[in-house]
Scaffold this active site. Structure first.
Site, PDB file in Angstrom:
ATOM      1  N   PRO A  91      14.022   7.610   3.975  1.00  0.00           N
ATOM      2  CA  PRO A  91      14.678   6.512   2.886  1.00  0.00           C
ATOM      3  C   PRO A  91      13.999   6.647   1.448  1.00  0.00           C
ATOM      4  O   PRO A  91      13.080   7.323   1.383  1.00  0.00           O
ATOM      5  CB  PRO A  91      14.057   5.200   3.715  1.00  0.00           C
ATOM      6  CG  PRO A  91      13.659   5.368   4.871  1.00  0.00           C
ATOM      7  CD  PRO A  91      13.426   6.738   5.113  1.00  0.00           C
ATOM      8  N   GLY A  92      14.754   6.617   0.609  1.00  0.00           N
ATOM      9  CA  GLY A  92      14.495   6.509  -0.851  1.00  0.00           C
ATOM     10  C   GLY A  92      14.629   7.995  -1.390  1.00  0.00           C
ATOM     11  O   GLY A  92      14.040   8.234  -2.668  1.00  0.00           O
TER      12      GLY A  92
ATOM     13  N   LYS B   3      20.141   9.647  -0.975  1.00  0.00           N
ATOM     14  CA  LYS B   3      21.446  10.006  -0.470  1.00  0.00           C
ATOM     15  C   LYS B   3      22.550   9.238  -1.025  1.00  0.00           C
ATOM     16  O   LYS B   3      23.598   9.688  -1.027  1.00  0.00           O
ATOM     17  CB  LYS B   3      21.267   9.516   1.236  1.00  0.00           C
ATOM     18  CG  LYS B   3      20.225  10.239   1.815  1.00  0.00           C
ATOM     19  CD  LYS B   3      20.064   9.841   3.315  1.00  0.00           C
ATOM     20  CE  LYS B   3      19.654   8.781   3.640  1.00  0.00           C
ATOM     21  NZ  LYS B   3      18.240   8.729   3.388  1.00  0.00           N
TER      22      LYS B   3
ATOM     23  N   HIS C 215     -19.454   3.799   2.512  1.00  0.00           N
ATOM     24  CA  HIS C 215     -18.304   4.385   3.245  1.00  0.00           C
ATOM     25  C   HIS C 215     -17.374   5.207   2.293  1.00  0.00           C
ATOM     26  O   HIS C 215     -17.236   6.364   2.986  1.00  0.00           O
ATOM     27  CB  HIS C 215     -17.526   3.106   3.795  1.00  0.00           C
ATOM     28  CG  HIS C 215     -16.349   3.302   4.652  1.00  0.00           C
ATOM     29  ND1 HIS C 215     -16.441   3.129   6.040  1.00  0.00           N
ATOM     30  CD2 HIS C 215     -15.069   3.865   4.666  1.00  0.00           C
ATOM     31  CE1 HIS C 215     -15.398   3.540   6.699  1.00  0.00           C
ATOM     32  NE2 HIS C 215     -14.522   3.798   5.876  1.00  0.00           N
ATOM     33  N   GLU C 216     -17.057   4.825   1.296  1.00  0.00           N
ATOM     34  CA  GLU C 216     -15.786   5.693   0.374  1.00  0.00           C
ATOM     35  C   GLU C 216     -16.431   6.822  -0.200  1.00  0.00           C
ATOM     36  O   GLU C 216     -15.890   7.981  -0.277  1.00  0.00           O
ATOM     37  CB  GLU C 216     -15.247   4.637  -0.656  1.00  0.00           C
ATOM     38  CG  GLU C 216     -14.649   3.545  -0.208  1.00  0.00           C
ATOM     39  CD  GLU C 216     -13.507   3.638   0.746  1.00  0.00           C
ATOM     40  OE1 GLU C 216     -13.041   5.018   0.780  1.00  0.00           O
ATOM     41  OE2 GLU C 216     -13.062   3.011   1.570  1.00  0.00           O
TER      42      GLU C 216
ATOM     43  N   HIS D 186     -16.594   9.401   2.594  1.00  0.00           N
ATOM     44  CA  HIS D 186     -15.063  10.240   2.499  1.00  0.00           C
ATOM     45  C   HIS D 186     -14.843  11.273   1.532  1.00  0.00           C
ATOM     46  O   HIS D 186     -14.485  12.346   1.737  1.00  0.00           O
ATOM     47  CB  HIS D 186     -14.053   9.027   2.318  1.00  0.00           C
ATOM     48  CG  HIS D 186     -13.687   8.212   3.572  1.00  0.00           C
ATOM     49  ND1 HIS D 186     -13.580   8.742   4.849  1.00  0.00           N
ATOM     50  CD2 HIS D 186     -13.680   6.920   3.691  1.00  0.00           C
ATOM     51  CE1 HIS D 186     -13.318   7.553   5.714  1.00  0.00           C
ATOM     52  NE2 HIS D 186     -13.425   6.623   4.889  1.00  0.00           N
TER      53      HIS D 186
END
Length: 497
Positions: A109-110, A113, A334-335, A338
């Site tokens: 989608p998007g 088309k 936590h971040e 990552h």
């Protein structure tokens, strides 16, 4: 005129019978009942009226041109080649070429088309009519087939009125009416509608006064009936995929033409940071950046506005809720976990770190892939697993325990581990997904993720001091750019082991 005459004659007959002593009340009652039933059925398009009559051929050509569509050069070239058969009818007649009857646009989608279908109508100077697959299906048998017939009649009559020799029918979400036959046991309305479409395609000829081309669009080409896709019906399948980096930059250039950009705006960098964005996402991104600029009372759209717009399109709007200080510290660790592992796996990949709640995320790290990846090695997948679980490991090593904030991270890690297994890159070697037991799959997932856990724990333990300094800055500023992260802690992060 005929209706008024019939109505007047009926009323006169009822009055006459009343004067003759007949009880006309039952006749009057059933007459009114029959009229309302007729109107009800007409609205369901069993007659010539109803919803289907809203379809019409526009007297104006669609304003979209192929030059207005960015990021789909391969799809455009393939589509233009097919459309040349519509434009050069005399030449294909001389060469004995069978005309194309249908073109299927397949992609997520998007991706553009519908825009490609409109550009095709303008390119071929054809009458254009569009419909959705869901509009052909009703609970009444025969309605869909009737609408298919009427659709072809309308585009032909519309082309004649506009003095055009060709017409294009665009059917969006064609998988609704073109799905494999025999799947709907309740009634055969789906099958009858598809059969009628096949009949109309087979009845098209190069000698017709109006040459009709049917353009279908779907993101579920796997469920379409084989009879619909065979040669002689939908002859071409054009893949409309997500744009690559160069395509995303072209789309951004198109959607920022009417926006005042600051001198420092780098569309190439923005295109790099929007991996797997569709054309619709990029249009929304440009629009959101302009909205943010207006909200901040800026006369031009700056790079920082695009940065914030990327976060909004990906994650949603900022939330008013604010976690407690203890929770914010946990989110920051936590971040940071990552981000630290992301820099270890691929230096320079972190684009932004934030502990601001947005959408469903309490905090997040936005990554910046330098190049689009179409193939993934086992080392790459293992590295991504390490990045996923690093947040939870950082919480456990530094704060003493884990939290529910890692639920989605573990789900992603599990999916990556399954990809390793089913791609034949685990200790099991090449395996059959259908014949592998769930216990065996679980055992392999635990083994794959467990191996990365040991590596991540070692890295987190050896870099706790760096993480603590990052967390202090995050708690004060709430976000940090990836470049700032690398420049401020470049010496230490370069020594991550």
């Amino acid at each position: 005129m005929v209706k008024e005459f019939s109505l007047g004659l009926g009323l006169a007959l009822l009055i006459f019978l009343g004067f003759q002593g007949f009880n006309v009340a039952p006749i009057f009652f059933f007459g009114i009942l029959g009229y309302f039933l007729f109107r009800l059925l007409s609205k369901q398009s069993l007659g010539s009226s109803g919803r289907f009559t809203t379809y019409s051929v526009s007297n104006q050509m669609p304003e979209v041109e192929f030059a207005d569509i960015g990021g789909q050069d391969t799809a455009k070239n393939e589509l233009i080649e097919a459309l040349d058969f519509v434009r050069k009818v005399d030449k294909i007649k001389r060469l004995g070429i069978r005309p194309l009857k249908g073109i299927m646009l397949s992609g997520p989608p998007g991706t553009g088309k519908t825009l490609l279908a409109k550009a095709a109508a303008r390119y071929t100077d054809s009458a254009f009519i569009s419909a959705s697959g869901s509009e052909f299906i009703e609970m009444y048998a025969g309605v869909g087939a009737k609408r298919i017939r009427e659709l072809f009649k309308k585009v032909k009559s519309g082309a004649k009125k506009m003095n055009k020799s060709s017409g294009i029918i665009f059917i969006d979400e064609i998988d609704i009416l073109g799905g494999k036959r025999g799947q709907h046991s309740s009634h055969l309305e789906y099958d009858q509608t598809l059969n009628q479409l096949l009949v109309e395609l087979d009845g098209m000829s190069i000698d017709d006064q109006v040459n009709v081309l049917v353009v279908g669009a779907t993101n579920r080409i796997d469920i379409l009936d084989e009879a619909l896709l065979r040669p002689g019906r939908f002859d071409r399948i054009v893949k409309v995929n997500l744009p690559d980096k160069a395509g995303r930059q072209k789309i951004l250039e198109i959607h920022t033409k009417n926006k005042p950009l600051a001198p420092g705006v780098d569309l190439e960098q923005i295109a790099k940071e929007t991996f797997r964005f569709s054309g619709a996402h990029l249009e929304s991104l440009a629009n959101e950046a302009a909205i943010i600029a207006m909200r901040q009372q800026s006369e031009v759209v700056k790079q920082k506005h695009f940065k914030e717009a990327i976060d909004k399109v990906m994650m949603g709007e900022k939330l008013n809720r604010r976690p407690s200080e203890e929770e914010l510290e946990r989110i920051a660790y936590h971040e940071t976990g990552h981000a630290l592992l992301a820099e270890k796996v691929k230096p320079g990949s972190v684009s932004n770190i934030t502990i601001t709640s947005r959408g469903e995320a309490l905090g997040y790290v936005r990554h910046n892939p330098e190049d689009d990846h179409y193939l993934q090695t086992v080392d790459y997948l293992q590295g991504q697993i390490a990045v996923c679980i690093a947040g939870a490991i950082a919480e456990e090593n530094i704060l003493g325990n884990r939290s529910t904030g890692a639920t989605n991270d573990f789900q992603k890690a599990t999916d990556l581990a399954k990809k390793i297994i089913f791609s034949g890159m685990s200790n099991l070697g090449v395996v059959s997904k259908a014949e592998l037991s769930s216990d065996k799959i679980h055992q392999q997932i635990v083994e794959i993720i467990g191996l990365q856990e040991e590596k991540v724990k070692k890295i987190i333990t050896q870099n706790e001091e760096i993480m603590s300094r990052i967390v202090v800055d995050l708690l004060q500023e709430e976000s940090m750019e990836g470049q700032e992260f690398r420049s401020r802690f470049g010496i230490e992060t370069s020594k991550i082991v």
